[in-house]
Scaffold this active site. Structure first.
Site, PDB file in Angstrom:
ATOM      1  N   ASP A 266      44.377  40.055  47.715  1.00  0.00           N
ATOM      2  CA  ASP A 266      43.473  41.151  47.354  1.00  0.00           C
ATOM      3  C   ASP A 266      43.165  42.036  48.562  1.00  0.00           C
ATOM      4  O   ASP A 266      42.836  41.535  49.648  1.00  0.00           O
ATOM      5  CB  ASP A 266      42.152  40.592  46.833  1.00  0.00           C
ATOM      6  CG  ASP A 266      42.309  39.771  45.568  1.00  0.00           C
ATOM      7  OD1 ASP A 266      43.321  39.062  45.451  1.00  0.00           O
ATOM      8  OD2 ASP A 266      41.413  39.828  44.715  1.00  0.00           O
TER       9      ASP A 266
ATOM     10  N   HIS B 121      41.318  45.295  47.803  1.00  0.00           N
ATOM     11  CA  HIS B 121      40.070  45.902  47.331  1.00  0.00           C
ATOM     12  C   HIS B 121      39.654  47.133  48.142  1.00  0.00           C
ATOM     13  O   HIS B 121      38.523  47.229  48.611  1.00  0.00           O
ATOM     14  CB  HIS B 121      38.945  44.869  47.330  1.00  0.00           C
ATOM     15  CG  HIS B 121      39.005  43.937  46.162  1.00  0.00           C
ATOM     16  ND1 HIS B 121      38.858  44.364  44.855  1.00  0.00           N
ATOM     17  CD2 HIS B 121      39.236  42.596  46.095  1.00  0.00           C
ATOM     18  CE1 HIS B 121      38.967  43.324  44.035  1.00  0.00           C
ATOM     19  NE2 HIS B 121      39.206  42.249  44.757  1.00  0.00           N
TER      20      HIS B 121
ATOM     21  N   ASP C 203      44.894  43.565  42.807  1.00  0.00           N
ATOM     22  CA  ASP C 203      43.547  43.971  43.235  1.00  0.00           C
ATOM     23  C   ASP C 203      43.613  44.877  44.461  1.00  0.00           C
ATOM     24  O   ASP C 203      43.086  44.555  45.530  1.00  0.00           O
ATOM     25  CB  ASP C 203      42.667  42.750  43.495  1.00  0.00           C
ATOM     26  CG  ASP C 203      42.075  42.186  42.206  1.00  0.00           C
ATOM     27  OD1 ASP C 203      42.528  42.601  41.118  1.00  0.00           O
ATOM     28  OD2 ASP C 203      41.173  41.336  42.276  1.00  0.00           O
TER      29      ASP C 203
ATOM     30  N   ASP D  39      38.833  49.058  44.004  1.00  0.00           N
ATOM     31  CA  ASP D  39      37.465  48.594  43.702  1.00  0.00           C
ATOM     32  C   ASP D  39      36.828  47.911  44.912  1.00  0.00           C
ATOM     33  O   ASP D  39      37.501  47.331  45.748  1.00  0.00           O
ATOM     34  CB  ASP D  39      37.443  47.635  42.506  1.00  0.00           C
ATOM     35  CG  ASP D  39      37.501  48.362  41.169  1.00  0.00           C
ATOM     36  OD1 ASP D  39      37.107  49.544  41.129  1.00  0.00           O
ATOM     37  OD2 ASP D  39      37.948  47.763  40.178  1.00  0.00           O
ATOM     38  N   ARG D  40      35.512  47.990  44.940  1.00  0.00           N
ATOM     39  CA  ARG D  40      34.686  47.374  45.992  1.00  0.00           C
ATOM     40  C   ARG D  40      34.726  48.161  47.300  1.00  0.00           C
ATOM     41  O   ARG D  40      33.705  48.532  47.838  1.00  0.00           O
ATOM     42  CB  ARG D  40      35.096  45.919  46.262  1.00  0.00           C
ATOM     43  CG  ARG D  40      34.981  45.001  45.058  1.00  0.00           C
ATOM     44  CD  ARG D  40      33.574  44.480  44.888  1.00  0.00           C
ATOM     45  NE  ARG D  40      33.552  43.333  43.999  1.00  0.00           N
ATOM     46  CZ  ARG D  40      32.551  42.468  43.939  1.00  0.00           C
ATOM     47  NH1 ARG D  40      31.516  42.594  44.723  1.00  0.00           N
ATOM     48  NH2 ARG D  40      32.594  41.467  43.091  1.00  0.00           N
TER      49      ARG D  40
ATOM     50  N   ASN E   7      43.530  41.761  38.189  1.00  0.00           N
ATOM     51  CA  ASN E   7      42.537  42.020  37.148  1.00  0.00           C
ATOM     52  C   ASN E   7      41.769  43.316  37.361  1.00  0.00           C
ATOM     53  O   ASN E   7      41.168  43.854  36.423  1.00  0.00           O
ATOM     54  CB  ASN E   7      41.556  40.849  37.039  1.00  0.00           C
ATOM     55  CG  ASN E   7      40.750  40.634  38.299  1.00  0.00           C
ATOM     56  OD1 ASN E   7      41.313  40.468  39.376  1.00  0.00           O
ATOM     57  ND2 ASN E   7      39.433  40.607  38.191  1.00  0.00           N
ATOM     58  N   HIS E   8      41.804  43.875  38.581  1.00  0.00           N
ATOM     59  CA  HIS E   8      41.116  45.148  38.824  1.00  0.00           C
ATOM     60  C   HIS E   8      42.004  46.355  38.582  1.00  0.00           C
ATOM     61  O   HIS E   8      41.516  47.488  38.637  1.00  0.00           O
ATOM     62  CB  HIS E   8      40.549  45.183  40.247  1.00  0.00           C
ATOM     63  CG  HIS E   8      39.263  44.439  40.371  1.00  0.00           C
ATOM     64  ND1 HIS E   8      38.026  45.034  40.353  1.00  0.00           N
ATOM     65  CD2 HIS E   8      39.017  43.102  40.498  1.00  0.00           C
ATOM     66  CE1 HIS E   8      37.084  44.136  40.472  1.00  0.00           C
ATOM     67  NE2 HIS E   8      37.653  42.942  40.556  1.00  0.00           N
TER      68      HIS E   8
ATOM     69  N   HIS F 291      48.690  36.891  40.276  1.00  0.00           N
ATOM     70  CA  HIS F 291      47.374  37.235  40.821  1.00  0.00           C
ATOM     71  C   HIS F 291      46.347  36.120  40.616  1.00  0.00           C
ATOM     72  O   HIS F 291      45.640  35.752  41.552  1.00  0.00           O
ATOM     73  CB  HIS F 291      46.848  38.518  40.199  1.00  0.00           C
ATOM     74  CG  HIS F 291      45.501  38.904  40.732  1.00  0.00           C
ATOM     75  ND1 HIS F 291      45.319  39.355  42.024  1.00  0.00           N
ATOM     76  CD2 HIS F 291      44.263  38.844  40.181  1.00  0.00           C
ATOM     77  CE1 HIS F 291      44.036  39.580  42.238  1.00  0.00           C
ATOM     78  NE2 HIS F 291      43.366  39.276  41.137  1.00  0.00           N
TER      79      HIS F 291
ATOM     80  N   ARG G 243      33.710  33.470  35.325  1.00  0.00           N
ATOM     81  CA  ARG G 243      33.935  34.912  35.493  1.00  0.00           C
ATOM     82  C   ARG G 243      33.711  35.690  34.199  1.00  0.00           C
ATOM     83  O   ARG G 243      33.568  36.912  34.226  1.00  0.00           O
ATOM     84  CB  ARG G 243      35.365  35.173  35.976  1.00  0.00           C
ATOM     85  CG  ARG G 243      35.672  34.656  37.368  1.00  0.00           C
ATOM     86  CD  ARG G 243      37.124  34.961  37.716  1.00  0.00           C
ATOM     87  NE  ARG G 243      37.520  34.441  39.006  1.00  0.00           N
ATOM     88  CZ  ARG G 243      37.418  35.091  40.155  1.00  0.00           C
ATOM     89  NH1 ARG G 243      36.900  36.300  40.174  1.00  0.00           N
ATOM     90  NH2 ARG G 243      37.828  34.545  41.279  1.00  0.00           N
TER      91      ARG G 243
ATOM     92  N   HIS H  39      43.004  36.552  44.023  1.00  0.00           N
ATOM     93  CA  HIS H  39      41.918  36.640  43.033  1.00  0.00           C
ATOM     94  C   HIS H  39      40.588  36.051  43.471  1.00  0.00           C
ATOM     95  O   HIS H  39      39.550  36.383  42.904  1.00  0.00           O
ATOM     96  CB  HIS H  39      42.392  35.957  41.749  1.00  0.00           C
ATOM     97  CG  HIS H  39      41.494  36.125  40.557  1.00  0.00           C
ATOM     98  ND1 HIS H  39      40.948  37.334  40.196  1.00  0.00           N
ATOM     99  CD2 HIS H  39      41.061  35.229  39.616  1.00  0.00           C
ATOM    100  CE1 HIS H  39      40.227  37.186  39.106  1.00  0.00           C
ATOM    101  NE2 HIS H  39      40.284  35.910  38.730  1.00  0.00           N
TER     102      HIS H  39
END
Length: 614
Positions: free
Chosen positions: A188, A190, A217, A220-221, A249-250, A299, A364, A394
Site C-alpha cells: 500500500d 496510499h 491501494d 486515499d489517506r 480495495n481503495h 492485495h 473491516r 492491505h
C-alpha cells in the site's frame, strides 16, 4: 420524542456501521497479537506481546524475549492506534456502502462543474508519447516541486494506461527471476509520494532484469494520490511487461469518496469527468499476480467460496465492477453476484493465524479472516510444489512487513509500503525476490517521523472522538451497572468500552483527559463527570463529523448546499427499503421536525443542531 429517536436512528445508523465491528470484537473472536521487532533486520531478535481472550482456544504461545520499556511503550501505542484505525475503516466501509446505494437509487447530479480558470493553473505538461525520459521528468517534477501535472497530460496518461490495462488478463504472470534478475513487490502507498520516490530510488526503475508488482491501494489517506497514480500508470505504459498493477480495495468508486481521493481530484482539477475516467482505470486493474513457482500476490486475501479456481478468477468481467465490495442489495441476490464476492474476498480479507476455517467475520465490514489451512489449500491448488508463498498487503504492520508461518514451508507475507501511515508510526517496506533464495529480501525505510509522543497524542484524540460519538450508547450501558451514586468500577468501564466499541482500552491511559472529580479516592468512576470532562477535549463532535458531512452531501443531490423534502424523501425511501415495516421512517414528519425555520429546506447546521440535542 419518538421522532427525535427516529432521527437519531436515521442519521447515526448512516454514519456508524458498527454492527460488524461489534460482532468481530466479541471476546471469543478477538485474538490480538502485538509484535515489536528490536531492529529492522529479519535476523534480529523479536519481542512479542500475545493477548489471547478466548477461554477455550488451544494456542501454543512461544516464550519470547522481553522488550525494552521504550519498545513496549511504542508497541502499545501502535497497537491501540491500529485498533482504532480498524474501527474507523469498518465505519467507512458502511458509509461507502450507503453512498453506493444512494448513487444507484438516483441519477446523481454533478456537485461541481469544470472551471476553465482552475484547469488553466500551472501543471507539468509532457509530450503525448510517453517514454523513459518522460517518466523520469515526471518523477523529478514531483520530487522538486510537489506540483501537479496539467489536466491534459493526466488525461493522456490515463487514456494510454486504460488501453494497456484493458488488454491485460485478470491474473498477471511474472517470470521467476533468473540469475541477476529480481522481482520487487510494493505494498500500500496510499498517496504517499515520498515513499514511492524513496522506493524507486532504492530498488531502481523497472527493466528487463527488474519487474515490479504494485499491490494495490495507490490512493486515499495521503495528499498525493493523483501524483502517485500518475507515476504508476506512466510506468505501466512505458514498461508494460515489467510493471504489474494489482487492484486494491481503495481502487473503488465509493471508497474513494469516503476516504478523500475524490475530494483531492476535485481540489486539484475541479473535474467530475476526470474522476470518472480514473474510476474506469481502477476497474481495469488486474486482480492478482503470480510469480511463477514462487508466490501468489494479491492485495488482501483468497476466495472464500469453495471450489473457486484461477480459471474462475480469470473469467471475471472485472471492468464492470466499479466497486470492490458487495452492497446490501448484492447480498440480497443469492447466488447472483459471485464475481463481486470473489473480488471482495481478494481485496478486503485478512489472514489470522488462529483461524481454522475460512468463514470468520472481518472487523473491516467487508471480506473475511482466513487461516493457515486456507492458505495451504489454495497454494497447493496452483499446481507447483515450490509455490509456497502468499504475498498480500492491505494491513498496516509496524515494521512494514510481517510473516505468518503456516507450516510445512508455507508462509504468508504482508508488505505495507506507506511509512507513518495516516499519522501513525510505522516503517514502510518492500519485498525483493531474487534467484536462488527461498524467501524474499526485505527493505525497510521511513520517510517522515512523528515519534511515540506524536502517536500518543493522535491516538488519544481519536479515542475522544470515538467515545463522544457513541456517548448515548455508553451512558445507557453505564447506567445499568452504576450504584445509587452513579459510580462504576474501572473493570465495568473497560468491559463496556470493549463490548460496545470493540476497543481493548485501559482507563488509566486516559488520566490526562479527565479531572480528579471523575475518579473517587477509592478508584470508582463518576461516568457523568467523565463525559463532561471530554466535552473540553478532542474534536468538536458532530459539527465536524466526516460521516455526517458525507451523508449530507449525498442527500443534497444537486449540490446546492441544502436538502429539499424530495431529496430527503429519496434518502428515507432507500433506507426503508432494507428495514422491516415496524422500523421504517416517516420522511414527512421527520423533515418537519428537522426544518426548524420552516423554510422547506435543510442545511447542515440544522442536522447538527438536532444531533447535538439527542
Amino acid at each position: 420524542e419518538s421522532y427525535f429517536e427516529a432521527m437519531r436512528r436515521l442519521v447515526v445508523s448512516l454514519g456508524r456501521g458498527c454492527a460488524a465491528a461489534r460482532a468481530a470484537s466479541h471476546p471469543h473472536e478477538r485474538l490480538l497479537t502485538r509484535v515489536r521487532r528490536a531492529s529492522t533486520s529479519a535476523k534480529d531478535s523479536v519481542a512479542a506481546h500475545i493477548a489471547a481472550s478466548s477461554a477455550d482456544a488451544d494456542i501454543d504461545t512461544r516464550q519470547l524475549s522481553k522488550p525494552s520499556e521504550a519498545a513496549a511503550g511504542e508497541s502499545s501505542e501502535f497497537g491501540m492506534w491500529k485498533e482504532l484505525d480498524n474501527r474507523d475503516e469498518s465505519e467507512k466501509v458502511r458509509l461507502a456502502a450507503f453512498l453506493a446505494e444512494f448513487a444507484q437509487m438516483a441519477d446523481a447530479r454533478r456537485k461541481m462543474v469544470e472551471s476553465p480558470s482552475v484547469l488553466k493553473k500551472a501543471g507539468l505538461s509532457l509530450n503525448p508519447h510517453l517514454d523513459p525520459t518522460a517518466v523520469r521528468r515526471l518523477i523529478e517534477h514531483f520530487r522538486s516541486t510537489r506540483g501537479i501535472v496539467s489536466i491534459k497530460t493526466l488525461h493522456n496518461i490515463l487514456h494510454q494506461a486504460h488501453v494497456v490495462l484493458g488488454s491485460s488478463p485478470n491474473i498477471s504472470f511474472v517470470s521467476n527471476p533468473k540469475p541477476g534478475h529480481k522481482v520487487t513487490v510494493v505494498g500500500d502507498l496510499h498517496g504517499d509520494l515520498d515513499d514511492l520516490i524513496k522506493i524507486l530510488d532504492t530498488v531502481g526503475i523497472p527493466s528487463s532484469e527488474h519487474s515490479i508488482i504494485f499491490n494495490g491501494d495507490f490512493v486515499d489517506r495521503g495528499q498525493h494520490g493523483v501524483e502517485v497514480l500518475a507515476v504508476l500508470l506512466a510506468l505501466k505504459v512505458v514498461w508494460p511487461s515489467y510493471v504489474h498493477l494489482n487492484r486494491g480495495n481503495h481502487e473503488d468508486s465509493s471508497i474513494c469518496r469516503a476516504y478523500g481521493f475524490y475530494d483531492e481530484v476535485m481540489a486539484k482539477y475541479s473535474s467530475p469527468g476526470l474522476y470518472d475516467v480514473i474510476v474506469d482505470v481502477f476497474a481495469s486493474l488486474p486482480l492478482c499476480a503470480i510469480i511463477r513457482d514462487r508466490a501468489f500476490v494479491v492485495h488482501g486475501g483468497l476466495p472464500s467460496m469453495e471450489g473457486t479456481t484461477l480459471h474462475h478468477i480469470g473469467a471475471i468481467a472485472r471492468r464492470t465492477h466499479l466497486q470492490t465490495f458487495c452492497t446490501w442489495t448484492d447480498r440480497g441476490k443469492a447466488g447472483s453476484n459471485t464475481s463481486r464476492q470473489v473480488i471482495e474476498d481478494m481485496m478486503w480479507s485478512d489472514p489470522d493465524p488462529y483461524v481454522r476455517d475460512a468463514n470468520k467475520t472481518s472487523s473491516r465490514g467487508a471480506g473475511y479472516r482466513y487461516g493457515p489451512e486456507t492458505v495451504i489449500r489454495w497454494l497447493r491448488s496452483l499446481g507447483s510444489d515450490t509455490m509456497k508463498t502468499l504475498v498480500r498487503s492491505h494491513e498496516c504492520v509496524e515494521n512494514g512487513y510481517d510473516v505468518i508461518d503456516c507450516g510445512d514451508g508455507y508462509k504468508v507475507w504482508t508488505v505495507f509500503s506507506a511509512s507513518n501511515y495516516a499519522g501513525g508510526w510505522n516503517q514502510g517496506a518492500v519485498l525483493v525476490f531474487e534467484h536462488g533464495t527461498d524467501e524474499p529480501k526485505t527493505i525497510t525505510y521511513e520517510t517522515s517521523f512523528s515519534g511515540a509522543e506524536g502517536l500518543r497524542i493522535k491516538k488519544n484524540k481519536k479515542i475522544v472522538q470515538v467515545i463522544r460519538k457513541y456517548q448515548p450508547v455508553l451512558e445507557k450501558e453505564f447506567s445499568k451497572m452504576a450504584d445509587e451514586k452513579g459510580l462504576i468500577s474501572v473493570k465495568q468501564w473497560e468491559d463496556v468500552i470493549h463490548t460496545e466499541l470493540g476497543l481493548s482500552l485501559s482507563f488509566s491511559s486516559l488520566k490526562g483527559l479527565m479531572s480528579e472529580a471523575a475518579v473517587t479516592p477509592r478508584g470508582f468512576i463518576d461516568f457523568k463527570t467523565f463525559f463532561k470532562d471530554l466535552k473540553t477535549k478532542g474534536s468538536k463532535g458532530h459539527k465536524h463529523s466526516q460521516a455526517l458531512s458525507a451523508i449530507f452531501g449525498i442527500l443534497d443531490e444537486n449540490g446546492d448546499g441544502v436538502v429539499t423534502y424530495e431529496e430527503f424523501k429519496k434518502g428515507c425511501e432507500l433506507l426503508n427499503h432494507r428495514l422491516p415495516d415496524s422500523q421504517q421512517f416517516d420522511a414527512k414528519n421527520l423533515f418537519r421536525i428537522l426544518d426548524k425555520d420552516d423554510s422547506g429546506m435543510l442545511g447542515l447546521s440544522e442536522l447538527n443542531e438536532v444531533l447535538s440535542s439527542l
